[in-house]
Design a protein around this motif. Sequence first.
Motif, short mmCIF file in Angstrom:
data_model
loop_
_atom_site.label_atom_id
_atom_site.label_comp_id
_atom_site.label_asym_id
_atom_site.label_seq_id
_atom_site.Cartn_x
_atom_site.Cartn_y
_atom_site.Cartn_z
N ASP A 216 -34.66 -3.86 -27.39
CA ASP A 216 -34.15 -2.88 -26.61
C ASP A 216 -34.92 -2.88 -25.23
O ASP A 216 -34.92 -1.78 -24.22
CB ASP A 216 -34.50 -1.34 -27.10
CG ASP A 216 -33.49 -0.32 -26.49
OD1 ASP A 216 -32.48 -0.49 -26.16
OD2 ASP A 216 -34.03 0.83 -26.32
N ALA A 217 -34.94 -4.08 -24.70
CA ALA A 217 -35.73 -4.17 -23.71
C ALA A 217 -34.41 -4.24 -22.19
O ALA A 217 -33.29 -4.59 -22.73
CB ALA A 217 -36.41 -5.74 -23.39
N ARG A 218 -34.76 -3.57 -21.27
CA ARG A 218 -33.92 -3.66 -20.08
C ARG A 218 -33.61 -5.07 -19.65
O ARG A 218 -34.23 -5.82 -19.64
CB ARG A 218 -34.41 -2.61 -19.12
CG ARG A 218 -34.58 -1.29 -19.53
CD ARG A 218 -35.09 -0.46 -18.23
NE ARG A 218 -34.01 -0.28 -17.17
CZ ARG A 218 -33.09 0.48 -17.19
NH1 ARG A 218 -32.74 1.27 -18.20
NH2 ARG A 218 -32.24 0.51 -16.21
N THR A 219 -32.38 -5.44 -19.31
CA THR A 219 -32.13 -6.71 -18.87
C THR A 219 -31.26 -6.42 -17.48
O THR A 219 -30.84 -5.17 -17.06
CB THR A 219 -31.03 -7.28 -19.82
OG1 THR A 219 -29.83 -6.88 -19.78
CG2 THR A 219 -31.57 -7.44 -21.16
N VAL A 220 -30.77 -7.49 -16.86
CA VAL A 220 -29.88 -7.44 -15.71
C VAL A 220 -28.74 -6.60 -15.97
O VAL A 220 -28.07 -6.34 -15.05
CB VAL A 220 -29.61 -8.88 -15.23
CG1 VAL A 220 -28.64 -9.84 -16.23
CG2 VAL A 220 -28.90 -8.93 -13.75
N ALA A 221 -28.10 -6.62 -17.21
CA ALA A 221 -26.74 -5.86 -17.47
C ALA A 221 -27.10 -4.53 -17.10
O ALA A 221 -26.03 -3.84 -16.78
CB ALA A 221 -26.63 -6.01 -18.87
N ASP A 222 -28.26 -3.77 -17.03
CA ASP A 222 -28.44 -2.54 -16.94
C ASP A 222 -28.22 -2.38 -15.36
O ASP A 222 -28.10 -1.24 -14.82
CB ASP A 222 -29.98 -2.19 -17.03
CG ASP A 222 -30.26 -2.13 -18.48
OD1 ASP A 222 -29.52 -1.20 -19.32
OD2 ASP A 222 -30.87 -2.86 -19.00
N LEU A 223 -28.13 -3.23 -14.59
CA LEU A 223 -27.75 -3.08 -13.01
C LEU A 223 -26.20 -3.13 -12.56
O LEU A 223 -25.78 -2.74 -11.68
CB LEU A 223 -28.54 -4.47 -12.33
CG LEU A 223 -30.04 -4.35 -12.30
CD1 LEU A 223 -30.51 -5.65 -11.61
CD2 LEU A 223 -30.53 -3.17 -11.69
N LEU A 224 -25.67 -3.50 -13.91
CA LEU A 224 -24.06 -3.53 -13.56
C LEU A 224 -23.56 -2.14 -13.05
O LEU A 224 -22.74 -2.17 -11.98
CB LEU A 224 -23.41 -3.79 -14.86
CG LEU A 224 -23.44 -5.36 -15.10
CD1 LEU A 224 -22.62 -5.61 -16.65
CD2 LEU A 224 -22.75 -6.13 -13.99
N PRO A 225 -23.93 -1.03 -13.52
CA PRO A 225 -23.60 0.26 -13.21
C PRO A 225 -23.64 0.57 -11.61
O PRO A 225 -23.08 1.49 -10.73
CB PRO A 225 -23.94 1.20 -14.02
CG PRO A 225 -24.27 0.52 -15.19
CD PRO A 225 -24.94 -0.87 -14.83
N VAL A 226 -24.88 0.08 -11.28
CA VAL A 226 -25.19 0.39 -9.70
C VAL A 226 -25.19 -1.01 -8.87
O VAL A 226 -25.82 -1.02 -7.87
CB VAL A 226 -26.84 0.54 -9.65
CG1 VAL A 226 -26.92 2.10 -10.41
CG2 VAL A 226 -27.74 -0.33 -10.40
#
Length: 405
Positions: A216-226
């Motif tokens: 459950d680590a954050r990745t570059v995919a977490d930047l898609l919404p912003v």
Amino acid sequence: MGAAEAEASSAGIEPIGAFTETSAPRPDAPPKRRRSQARVLLAIRDLAFHQEVLDFLEREPRVTVVGAVSQPDALFRVSNTAKPDITMVCPLIARDARHPAANGRAPNLLVVAEEMTVPILREAIEAGARAVFAWPEEREELARTIFAIPREEESRPDGRGKVVAVFGARGGSGTTFIATHLAAALADQGRKCVLIDLDVGFADVTVALGMGADDDARTVADLLPVAEELSPEHVEDALHHHPRGFSVLLAPAEASVGASIAPGLYEGVIKQLALVFEAVVLHVPRSLEESARLGLSLADEVVLVVGPDLFSLHASRRAVEAFGLADLPGRCRVVVNPLVRGGLGVAELGGGLGIPASAALRFHPAVGRLQDRGELLPARSRGAGRDLRALAKLLMAGRDAGSEG
């Protein structure tokens, strides 16, 4: 590798004769050099070798020789007063430049050697040399590198970190191993460093650091919404912080998500992180596609990882041609991994690519076991660990010299 690492390669090279030391251009030289000229300080002990290189430099209209010396103490003294852009030395003087007293006083160090051996190459790397050239075979490449090195007034803006792309054209060459360990080595050396995994298809950095899809680590995919309103705070929130002291922007855990990551998002991330971190290491995918091109185009320096075999040489040659790496002297560093008995040698690989090898990593028997457990080599490991620490210093040497200037 025991025999290859012996110091015997430098035996028999004895200083002969004496040189006239010069700390400034001749009185009849123009009072101010043109911006396009490179100020070179030459330091070679052997008289005949010294004269050959000096004659070559003086025939180059874009070079001003600001000093010619024979001893390390004279080298550092002249360097303080002449302010060279480039310091060119023989292997014997390069060895003295490793002493702590040198402390970066030989900016943009280039080594010229009449005999290219692994010990000479390693000592040059540990001295912080940007590159090593075989004389006289690689003198044209030497000239191109001199002209490609940024002058003091052309160096990157203050406050911007150095972007290093690690790329291997053939699977199994050790790209992930080198990228992760470079980030660790830079952090161990007190650098504020971030590692970015551009390989959205395989996300090998995640595995190499001992993490899995269920972490459950954050990745570059977490930047898609912003992505359209990307801010430094958004990027910082997406980073994973490794226990060795460096930060990581991981690739998506699922390959299907990776397909939606546009190269433009990575471009914005890299440019933002370069304003915050002293070193930005890019793990470039083994591909000729847009993501690889982006990483290589944004890098200040490219580390091209080449295995000691013909298949790796062939793939690397194709990559050099596809990305035009040979047209960027001084910006691409060839790293041989691993250097093993019976494989292609440093000179053969560098000659086959048209780019001299800058480093060679020794085979380390523990690497396989550690990689299977998702662990890195210990901070003070020998062999390959020591070679990687030297490579990290080499990659940052030019930035340090520029910031001191």
